[in-house]
Scaffold this motif. Sequence first.
Motif, PDB file in Angstrom:
ATOM      1  N   GLY A  47       0.809  -1.217   0.000  1.00 13.54           N
ATOM      2  CA  GLY A  47       0.000   0.000   0.000  1.00 13.54           C
ATOM      3  C   GLY A  47       0.838   1.261   0.000  1.00 13.54           C
ATOM      4  O   GLY A  47       0.591   2.190  -0.776  1.00 13.54           O
ATOM      5  N   ILE A  48       1.861   1.334   0.868  1.00 15.39           N
ATOM      6  CA  ILE A  48       2.673   2.554   0.921  1.00 15.39           C
ATOM      7  C   ILE A  48       3.506   2.700  -0.342  1.00 15.39           C
ATOM      8  O   ILE A  48       3.683   3.821  -0.846  1.00 15.39           O
ATOM      9  N   VAL A  49       3.991   1.601  -0.910  1.00 12.54           N
ATOM     10  CA  VAL A  49       4.755   1.709  -2.163  1.00 12.54           C
ATOM     11  C   VAL A  49       3.856   2.190  -3.295  1.00 12.54           C
ATOM     12  O   VAL A  49       4.248   3.048  -4.098  1.00 12.54           O
ATOM     13  N   ASN A  50       2.629   1.676  -3.358  1.00  8.78           N
ATOM     14  CA  ASN A  50       1.700   2.121  -4.394  1.00  8.78           C
ATOM     15  C   ASN A  50       1.400   3.611  -4.255  1.00  8.78           C
ATOM     16  O   ASN A  50       1.293   4.335  -5.252  1.00  8.78           O
ATOM     17  N   ALA A  51       1.277   4.083  -3.023  1.00  5.95           N
ATOM     18  CA  ALA A  51       0.967   5.496  -2.789  1.00  5.95           C
ATOM     19  C   ALA A  51       2.118   6.415  -3.164  1.00  5.95           C
ATOM     20  O   ALA A  51       1.905   7.564  -3.577  1.00  5.95           O
ATOM     21  N   LEU A  52       3.350   5.934  -3.038  1.00  8.42           N
ATOM     22  CA  LEU A  52       4.532   6.770  -3.262  1.00  8.42           C
ATOM     23  C   LEU A  52       5.191   6.527  -4.611  1.00  8.42           C
ATOM     24  O   LEU A  52       6.089   7.290  -4.991  1.00  8.42           O
ATOM     25  N   PHE A  53       4.781   5.545  -5.344  1.00  7.49           N
ATOM     26  CA  PHE A  53       5.541   5.019  -6.472  1.00  7.49           C
ATOM     27  C   PHE A  53       5.920   6.091  -7.493  1.00  7.49           C
ATOM     28  O   PHE A  53       5.062   6.737  -8.098  1.00  7.49           O
ATOM     29  N   GLU A  54       7.222   6.284  -7.639  1.00  5.54           N
ATOM     30  CA  GLU A  54       7.831   7.198  -8.618  1.00  5.54           C
ATOM     31  C   GLU A  54       7.415   8.652  -8.428  1.00  5.54           C
ATOM     32  O   GLU A  54       7.470   9.459  -9.365  1.00  5.54           O
TER      33      GLU A  54
END
Length: 320
Positions: A47-54
């Motif tokens: 979830g946090i990676v999806n929210a921050l991705f790139e």
Amino acid sequence: MASSSPAVELEVDDRLVRVSNPERVYFPELGATKLDLVEYYLAVGPGIVNALFERPCMLHRFPKGLAGDKVHQKRIPQGAPPWIETVQLHFPRWNRTADELCVTELAHVIWAVQMSTVEFHPWNSRREDTEKPDEWRIDLDPGPLSDWPQVQRVAGVAHEILDELGATGFPKTSGGSGLHVYVRIRPDHGHKEVRRAALAFAREVERRMPDDVTTTWWRKDRDPHHLFVDYNQNARDHTIAAAYSVRGVPEARVSAPVTWDEIDDVEPNDFTIQTMPARFAEIGDLHADIDDHVFDIGVLREWADRDEREGKETPAEPDA
């Protein structure tokens, strides 16, 4: 003098991340430590990676925990390993650049927590073109004399308007007293035009709820009982806490994705580093498919044109 607790080494996918001072207390009221914070972010990793991705990401760091000072950090802290990814941004106001963290994997998040990061505040654009947002952000920001039921009422009307537009909104608690809604958009326009479209939407919410909502620019001129639909969160270099980001408050609240149906029944304090891991394990990332629902802001730009013809001004965007 008491010695610090020994560091721990964690395998995060194919990276090894060393966490120093794992027993340092970050949230005194809970007794929650740096390692507890790391374990929270591991639990909600996708979830946090999806929210921050790139996305360029500002870090809110607490080197001594909440009992110490808070540091707002644009530039990546010194000592970053070679596998940390960044994106360079230019800030015209100062004619300076900054290399900001650009998360593409969970180890990047855990390394930032090792560097005392509690909150992650990403841009609404991605590194491919940081000047063209792909995320329209609706920030329901209650006034000093507002309350959570008012936020819930306004969220219902915002949802109604989004449905009329054919836009899919992804709500989340702010981790404070408000609510955010994200809408994925095509990266066809600059920050100023996305902000202008966001203002047009905010004014439509205000038209339908004049006793609850304001779009008045200056805080001193707002009725403290009204909720501000803060369209300025779409301005360049204005950031808000990401989905799944912990907030630097004593309860260790989390900015938690919720369904529209849940909003009438939840409270901000329901979502903390203690409660979110089990929720995430049960339901996963409620924002996982946000990229599959892209909205064209053309109709909002038409609303903005109409408002301007009627004499409603768009306040100038602050220099970034």
